[in-house]
Design a protein around this motif. Structure first.
Motif, PDB file in Angstrom:
ATOM      1  N   ASP A   1     116.358   4.233  31.684  1.00 20.85           N
ATOM      2  CA  ASP A   1     117.640   3.757  31.178  1.00 20.85           C
ATOM      3  C   ASP A   1     117.474   2.411  30.480  1.00 20.85           C
ATOM      4  O   ASP A   1     118.429   1.666  30.283  1.00 20.85           O
ATOM      5  CB  ASP A   1     118.677   3.656  32.304  1.00 20.85           C
ATOM      6  N   ALA A   2     116.228   2.110  30.083  1.00 21.26           N
ATOM      7  CA  ALA A   2     115.960   0.851  29.378  1.00 21.26           C
ATOM      8  C   ALA A   2     116.545   0.913  27.976  1.00 21.26           C
ATOM      9  O   ALA A   2     116.711   1.995  27.399  1.00 21.26           O
ATOM     10  CB  ALA A   2     114.449   0.619  29.306  1.00 21.26           C
ATOM     11  N   PRO A   3     116.875  -0.227  27.387  1.00 16.20           N
ATOM     12  CA  PRO A   3     117.341  -0.222  25.994  1.00 16.20           C
ATOM     13  C   PRO A   3     116.264   0.376  25.091  1.00 16.20           C
ATOM     14  O   PRO A   3     115.067   0.149  25.294  1.00 16.20           O
ATOM     15  CB  PRO A   3     117.591  -1.698  25.686  1.00 16.20           C
ATOM     16  N   THR A   4     116.715   1.135  24.109  1.00 14.62           N
ATOM     17  CA  THR A   4     115.796   1.935  23.304  1.00 14.62           C
ATOM     18  C   THR A   4     115.684   1.408  21.886  1.00 14.62           C
ATOM     19  O   THR A   4     116.688   1.152  21.222  1.00 14.62           O
ATOM     20  CB  THR A   4     116.277   3.395  23.276  1.00 14.62           C
TER      21      THR A   4
ATOM     22  N   ASP B   1     119.319   1.627  20.479  1.00 12.73           N
ATOM     23  CA  ASP B   1     120.019   0.348  20.593  1.00 12.73           C
ATOM     24  C   ASP B   1     119.562  -0.682  19.575  1.00 12.73           C
ATOM     25  O   ASP B   1     120.274  -1.653  19.303  1.00 12.73           O
ATOM     26  CB  ASP B   1     119.816  -0.219  22.002  1.00 12.73           C
ATOM     27  N   GLY B   2     118.375  -0.514  19.039  1.00 16.84           N
ATOM     28  CA  GLY B   2     117.841  -1.441  18.053  1.00 16.84           C
ATOM     29  C   GLY B   2     116.831  -0.728  17.183  1.00 16.84           C
ATOM     30  O   GLY B   2     116.227   0.266  17.600  1.00 16.84           O
TER      31      GLY B   2
ATOM     32  N   ASP C   1     113.468  -8.542  19.255  1.00 15.71           N
ATOM     33  CA  ASP C   1     113.751  -8.920  20.643  1.00 15.71           C
ATOM     34  C   ASP C   1     114.781 -10.045  20.685  1.00 15.71           C
ATOM     35  O   ASP C   1     115.705 -10.039  21.505  1.00 15.71           O
ATOM     36  CB  ASP C   1     112.449  -9.347  21.324  1.00 15.71           C
ATOM     37  N   GLU C   2     114.650 -11.002  19.782  1.00 16.41           N
ATOM     38  CA  GLU C   2     115.613 -12.106  19.688  1.00 16.41           C
ATOM     39  C   GLU C   2     117.014 -11.579  19.404  1.00 16.41           C
ATOM     40  O   GLU C   2     117.992 -11.970  20.061  1.00 16.41           O
ATOM     41  CB  GLU C   2     115.173 -13.064  18.583  1.00 16.41           C
ATOM     42  N   TYR C   3     117.125 -10.677  18.428  1.00 17.23           N
ATOM     43  CA  TYR C   3     118.427 -10.092  18.094  1.00 17.23           C
ATOM     44  C   TYR C   3     119.007  -9.304  19.272  1.00 17.23           C
ATOM     45  O   TYR C   3     120.219  -9.359  19.542  1.00 17.23           O
ATOM     46  CB  TYR C   3     118.294  -9.157  16.896  1.00 17.23           C
ATOM     47  N   MET C   4     118.157  -8.552  19.952  1.00 12.35           N
ATOM     48  CA  MET C   4     118.618  -7.736  21.072  1.00 12.35           C
ATOM     49  C   MET C   4     119.186  -8.619  22.188  1.00 12.35           C
ATOM     50  O   MET C   4     120.216  -8.306  22.802  1.00 12.35           O
ATOM     51  CB  MET C   4     117.484  -6.870  21.600  1.00 12.35           C
ATOM     52  N   ARG C   5     118.543  -9.735  22.457  1.00 13.58           N
ATOM     53  CA  ARG C   5     119.008 -10.627  23.516  1.00 13.58           C
ATOM     54  C   ARG C   5     120.298 -11.343  23.082  1.00 13.58           C
ATOM     55  O   ARG C   5     121.213 -11.523  23.885  1.00 13.58           O
ATOM     56  CB  ARG C   5     117.912 -11.625  23.866  1.00 13.58           C
ATOM     57  N   GLU C   6     120.358 -11.747  21.819  1.00 15.66           N
ATOM     58  CA  GLU C   6     121.551 -12.437  21.324  1.00 15.66           C
ATOM     59  C   GLU C   6     122.797 -11.537  21.385  1.00 15.66           C
ATOM     60  O   GLU C   6     123.912 -12.023  21.582  1.00 15.66           O
ATOM     61  CB  GLU C   6     121.326 -12.886  19.880  1.00 15.66           C
ATOM     62  N   THR C   7     122.608 -10.243  21.194  1.00 16.33           N
ATOM     63  CA  THR C   7     123.737  -9.307  21.197  1.00 16.33           C
ATOM     64  C   THR C   7     123.976  -8.628  22.534  1.00 16.33           C
ATOM     65  O   THR C   7     124.817  -7.749  22.657  1.00 16.33           O
ATOM     66  CB  THR C   7     123.516  -8.219  20.120  1.00 16.33           C
TER      67      THR C   7
ATOM     68  N   THR D   1     110.598   2.723  23.628  1.00 15.57           N
ATOM     69  CA  THR D   1     110.463   2.899  22.191  1.00 15.57           C
ATOM     70  C   THR D   1     110.367   4.379  21.830  1.00 15.57           C
ATOM     71  O   THR D   1     109.783   5.172  22.568  1.00 15.57           O
ATOM     72  CB  THR D   1     109.224   2.169  21.640  1.00 15.57           C
ATOM     73  N   ILE D   2     110.960   4.723  20.709  1.00 14.12           N
ATOM     74  CA  ILE D   2     110.834   6.067  20.146  1.00 14.12           C
ATOM     75  C   ILE D   2     110.308   5.900  18.725  1.00 14.12           C
ATOM     76  O   ILE D   2     110.944   5.235  17.903  1.00 14.12           O
ATOM     77  CB  ILE D   2     112.175   6.819  20.115  1.00 14.12           C
TER      78      ILE D   2
END
Length: 405
Positions: free
Chosen positions: A182-185, A235-236, A396-402, A212-213
């Motif tokens: 269920d980790a962000p993908t 998710d990203g 990774d920066e964008y994912m954490r910011e959002t 990752t896919i």
């Protein structure tokens, strides 16, 4: 558990009835959706052909009066897609089974492609031994070759149809006894000539806790990723390899259509994008390349794949297209430019090294990119570890910011 069977009950009623009986004998409920337009059904379906036609804003009577097979197939496909989506949304569809020749294969797979990835989809078809891309598209549609035509029951057709029905039983009545992440993908695009970049970036992102896919950027790969972004499964996006736009523009065989690069932009999904493999257009064997390109520069990737170098003029247009797509983004977006080469064969000493063509691409991107897109330029090629890690760290920066990490 309920399996929906999509088929022409007027012409394939005996075979559909047999599949229904196999499923019900295994304790699975069945909902038959009739897509036949020629005659009356041989048994009463759960959803009539007229209901299917009306779901496509027409009627069965109208389709019969027109006697236009092409229009009828298109309408019944559209209607079947609407019907199965409605049944699925009601929680009454666990899998879809289709049986037929070219007509119902087109109809049933249109319905299947309208369903989310992960819903079991199995098509028993006379068309399954040839080019199935028009039927499968970018979804998880399974095609089973019927061997003989689906016309009457015999020892061969019964075995094939029973195997398909039992396979569907297995899929809808079992859950995998393994842990599902269920980790962000993160969706990543890759080509053979951008593989080192993707491998380095993927390893870094997985170390940060992401799943990752990786999508092979062969047209259907890019389309599949776009679809999954729209479904919220991804998710990203780390769009290393935007090469499908070169095929779309120039006429190669691996294009993903004009909507490539739209999904993340429209959904606000964080994306970090590069120009991977925009130095090439893809064709099949060398002899399959259209005569109009005879004087161009080629690289034989393997006996089945011929690569053609993009020109400065094409690269300038590609830069404008990519810039326009990214500038429309509603979420955090960065564009990374590898100034020393956009692919493994675009570096100094390799076949496609062409500083003039690359400069045309980069200059167009610089000129057209809107201020909402962060642009980063590195004096490396796309496969350099420094470049790959910079892209991965920015995402990774964008994912954490959002709040998506």
């Amino acid at each position: 558990m309920t399996v929906v069977i999509v088929g022409t009950v007027d012409t394939k009623g005996e075979e559909i009835g047999f599949a229904r009986d196999v499923l019900e004998a295994e304790g699975v409920d069945v909902h038959v959706v009739d897509t036949g337009v020629i005659d009356e059904p041989s048994f009463e379906p759960d959803t009539s052909a007229d209901e299917v036609a009306r779901a496509a804003d027409t009627t069965l009577e109208s389709l019969r009066e027109d006697a236009d097979r092409g229009r009828a197939m298109e309408a019944m496909g559209e209607g079947a897609a609407a019907v199965v989506n409605r049944i699925h949304d009601a929680g009454e569809l666990d899998g879809v089974l289709g049986l037929g020749g070219s007509g119902n294969t087109s109809i049933a797979t249109t319905a299947m492609r309208a369903l989310p990835v992960g819903v079991p989809k199995l098509m028993v078809s006379t068309m399954a031994s040839g080019d199935v891309e028009p039927y499968v598209g970018a979804k998880d549609v399974m095609m089973m070759y019927s061997v003989a035509d689906i016309e009457g029951l015999n020892r061969l057709s019964q075995r094939v149809i029973a195997n398909a029905a039992l396979a569907m039983v297995g899929m809808v009545t079992n859950e995998p006894d393994v842990e599902i992440s269920d980790a962000p993908t993160i969706g990543i695009t890759m080509f053979g000539v951008t593989t080192p970049c993707v491998q380095t970036a993927r390893e870094y992102l997985e170390e940060q806790g992401y799943e990752t896919i990786v999508f092979h950027a062969t047209g259907t790969g890019g389309t599949a990723m776009e679809n999954l972004v729209r479904q919220g499964i991804i998710d990203g996006v780390l769009d290393v390899t935007t090469t499908e736009w070169a095929d779309e523009l120039v006429g190669g065989v691996l294009n993903a259509g004009p909507d490539r690069l739209d999904a993340a932009a429209e959904t606000g999904t964080p994306q970090v994008v590069s120009t991977g493999a925009l130095d090439m257009v893809n064709f099949g064997p060398r002899e399959s390349v259209p005569d109009e390109f005879e004087d161009r520069q080629f690289h034989i990737h393997n006996p089945q794949v011929t690569l053609m170098r993009t020109t400065p003029e094409e690269n300038a247009e590609l830069g404008e297209i990519v810039a326009e797509k990214l500038s429309a983004a509603t979420g955090p977006t960065a564009l990374f430019l590898p100034l020393e080469g956009v692919s493994m064969i675009d570096v100094e000493g390799e076949d496609f090294h062409d500083p003039e063509a690359d400069a045309a691409l980069f200059d167009a991107l610089r000129a057209e990119l809107a201020e909402n897109v962060e642009r980063l330029e590195l004096e490396t090629d796309v496969n350099d570890d420094e470049f790959a890690l910079a892209m991965a760290k920015k995402l990774d920066e964008y994912m954490r910011e959002t709040g998506r990490a």
